[in-house]
Design an enzyme around this catalytic site. Sequence first.
Site, mmCIF file in Angstrom:
data_model
loop_
_atom_site.group_PDB
_atom_site.id
_atom_site.type_symbol
_atom_site.label_atom_id
_atom_site.label_comp_id
_atom_site.label_asym_id
_atom_site.label_seq_id
_atom_site.Cartn_x
_atom_site.Cartn_y
_atom_site.Cartn_z
ATOM 1 N N ASP A 61 0.965 -1.123 -0.069
ATOM 2 C CA ASP A 61 0.066 -0.048 0.062
ATOM 3 C C ASP A 61 0.926 1.377 0.049
ATOM 4 O O ASP A 61 1.090 1.590 1.062
ATOM 5 C CB ASP A 61 -0.940 0.140 1.158
ATOM 6 C CG ASP A 61 -1.754 1.271 1.419
ATOM 7 O OD1 ASP A 61 -2.010 1.835 0.372
ATOM 8 O OD2 ASP A 61 -2.317 1.275 2.640
ATOM 9 N N LYS A 63 0.331 3.469 -2.520
ATOM 10 C CA LYS A 63 -0.279 4.424 -3.300
ATOM 11 C C LYS A 63 0.459 5.267 -4.030
ATOM 12 O O LYS A 63 0.572 6.402 -4.000
ATOM 13 C CB LYS A 63 -1.012 5.451 -2.168
ATOM 14 C CG LYS A 63 -1.736 4.851 -1.239
ATOM 15 C CD LYS A 63 -2.589 5.704 -0.184
ATOM 16 C CE LYS A 63 -3.328 5.054 0.933
ATOM 17 N NZ LYS A 63 -2.726 4.549 1.987
ATOM 18 N N ASP A 66 2.212 9.567 -9.715
ATOM 19 C CA ASP A 66 3.142 10.288 -10.358
ATOM 20 C C ASP A 66 3.208 10.312 -11.695
ATOM 21 O O ASP A 66 1.943 9.717 -12.201
ATOM 22 C CB ASP A 66 4.656 9.461 -10.131
ATOM 23 C CG ASP A 66 5.778 10.387 -9.848
ATOM 24 O OD1 ASP A 66 5.892 11.260 -10.731
ATOM 25 O OD2 ASP A 66 6.718 10.580 -9.055
ATOM 26 N N PRO A 68 3.116 9.053 -15.848
ATOM 27 C CA PRO A 68 2.836 7.931 -16.147
ATOM 28 C C PRO A 68 4.063 6.793 -16.305
ATOM 29 O O PRO A 68 4.150 5.725 -15.658
ATOM 30 C CB PRO A 68 2.356 7.781 -17.600
ATOM 31 C CG PRO A 68 1.309 9.181 -17.392
ATOM 32 C CD PRO A 68 2.454 10.024 -16.671
ATOM 33 N N ASN A 69 5.296 7.444 -16.696
ATOM 34 C CA ASN A 69 6.340 6.726 -16.862
ATOM 35 C C ASN A 69 7.013 6.285 -15.330
ATOM 36 O O ASN A 69 7.465 4.969 -15.311
ATOM 37 C CB ASN A 69 7.726 7.518 -17.524
ATOM 38 C CG ASN A 69 8.704 6.828 -18.088
ATOM 39 O OD1 ASN A 69 8.617 5.572 -18.396
ATOM 40 N ND2 ASN A 69 10.010 7.297 -17.455
ATOM 41 N N THR A 120 -10.193 7.425 3.304
ATOM 42 C CA THR A 120 -11.233 7.061 3.954
ATOM 43 C C THR A 120 -11.057 8.042 5.323
ATOM 44 O O THR A 120 -11.932 8.322 6.169
ATOM 45 C CB THR A 120 -11.217 5.817 4.723
ATOM 46 O OG1 THR A 120 -9.789 5.254 5.074
ATOM 47 C CG2 THR A 120 -11.862 4.796 3.834
ATOM 48 N N ARG A 181 -14.323 -0.452 11.653
ATOM 49 C CA ARG A 181 -14.565 -0.277 13.333
ATOM 50 C C ARG A 181 -15.548 -1.049 13.790
ATOM 51 O O ARG A 181 -16.597 -1.057 13.102
ATOM 52 C CB ARG A 181 -14.708 1.195 13.879
ATOM 53 C CG ARG A 181 -13.404 2.268 13.208
ATOM 54 C CD ARG A 181 -11.944 1.753 14.162
ATOM 55 N NE ARG A 181 -11.023 2.601 13.582
ATOM 56 C CZ ARG A 181 -10.043 2.299 12.609
ATOM 57 N NH1 ARG A 181 -10.169 1.330 12.170
ATOM 58 N NH2 ARG A 181 -9.213 3.319 12.540
ATOM 59 N N GLN A 190 -9.946 8.376 10.977
ATOM 60 C CA GLN A 190 -11.003 7.714 9.825
ATOM 61 C C GLN A 190 -12.067 8.524 10.117
ATOM 62 O O GLN A 190 -12.426 8.736 11.283
ATOM 63 C CB GLN A 190 -11.015 6.386 9.874
ATOM 64 C CG GLN A 190 -9.651 5.394 9.636
ATOM 65 C CD GLN A 190 -9.117 5.488 8.375
ATOM 66 O OE1 GLN A 190 -9.636 6.182 7.501
ATOM 67 N NE2 GLN A 190 -8.439 4.467 8.047
HETATM 68 O O1 C5P Z 1 -5.495 1.696 11.830
HETATM 69 P P1 C5P Z 1 -6.641 1.812 10.486
HETATM 70 O O2 C5P Z 1 -7.702 0.492 10.746
HETATM 71 O O3 C5P Z 1 -7.186 3.002 10.224
HETATM 72 O O4 C5P Z 1 -5.512 1.499 9.236
HETATM 73 C C1 C5P Z 1 -6.171 1.697 7.828
HETATM 74 C C2 C5P Z 1 -5.018 1.221 7.311
HETATM 75 O O5 C5P Z 1 -5.432 1.528 5.835
HETATM 76 C C3 C5P Z 1 -3.940 2.189 7.332
HETATM 77 O O6 C5P Z 1 -2.696 1.427 6.922
HETATM 78 C C4 C5P Z 1 -3.989 3.123 6.093
HETATM 79 O O7 C5P Z 1 -2.886 3.793 5.557
HETATM 80 C C5 C5P Z 1 -4.705 2.472 4.970
HETATM 81 N N1 C5P Z 1 -5.648 3.138 4.046
HETATM 82 C C6 C5P Z 1 -6.594 4.106 4.582
HETATM 83 N N2 C5P Z 1 -7.487 4.739 3.508
HETATM 84 C C7 C5P Z 1 -7.240 4.485 2.045
HETATM 85 C C8 C5P Z 1 -6.263 3.597 1.764
HETATM 86 C C9 C5P Z 1 -5.181 3.024 2.721
HETATM 87 O O8 C5P Z 1 -6.932 3.956 5.697
HETATM 88 N N3 C5P Z 1 -7.995 5.113 1.519
#
Ligand code: C5P
Length: 234
Positions: A61, A63, A66, A68-69, A120, A181, A190
């Site tokens: 993860d 993410k 950048d 494309p190349n 999120t 959660r 979050q």
């Molecule tokens: O600790 P928690 O359950 O909030 O972790 C969520 C994980 O998901 C973290 O590693 C965070 O970087 C990742 N994540 C996210 N939202 C995104 C993509 C990845 O929370 N859109």
Amino acid sequence: MNNNAGRLIVALDLADPLRAKSLAEELSPLGIGFKVGLELYMAGGPALVAELASCYRLFLDLKFHDIPNTAAAAVREAASLGIWMLNLHASGGKAMLLAAREAVESLRHKPLLIAVTMLTSIGDHDLAEIGLSGSTTENVILMARLAAQCGFDGVVCSPLEVAAVKAAVSESFITVTPGIRTGGAEKFDQQRVAAPADVIASGGDYLVVGRPITGAADPFLAAGRIIADMEVAR
Ligand code: C5P
């Protein structure tokens, strides 16, 4: 996938590679997947990713976002580590997404390509500040459609958007949902969150859980509870 444990991806958000490896080893009998994000990647680098990927289904993860190349080159390097899944920001645009797709096309071992829609941690009130109009759901759907057109396997979205993404693209388009959660668990940073059972009920595929497991006194028990919560929806 019929097996709920297989839907759980534990985010190994730790700065200590040894602790991350021992946590993965402790939780692996559950049959779950793991995720390496920016923190652990900075601490352990590609060698740790390759080591974990040789033992478990591993979601890298990082993410990517950048030109494309550069993005395609990073995708190729990441894929060579033997990972199961990796992601790029959908907001990198069509050319970047297509270049990423092309980068994995010729590989013998093709990781699943997942596009990050809206983090999120972002809520509706944050959108204007970053120049976006419409709701988070509208933006998520727009990006999910773009990712699907570019041959991506799925998206990262919040649990609240799973049903809308499936309806807009297809049932088989994978959703990966952080923001999980249970009950009164701490949301931390979050915003768009839901319980495991609700994600399963809305047709979600993979659930990413970090702090509720990594920060628990007994992570094995905490992970088991999340899997049990998914069963409630069946
Ligand atoms: O600790 P928690 O359950 O909030 O972790 C969520 C994980 O998901 C973290 O590693 C965070 O970087 C990742 N994540 C996210 N939202 C995104 C993509 C990845 O929370 N859109």
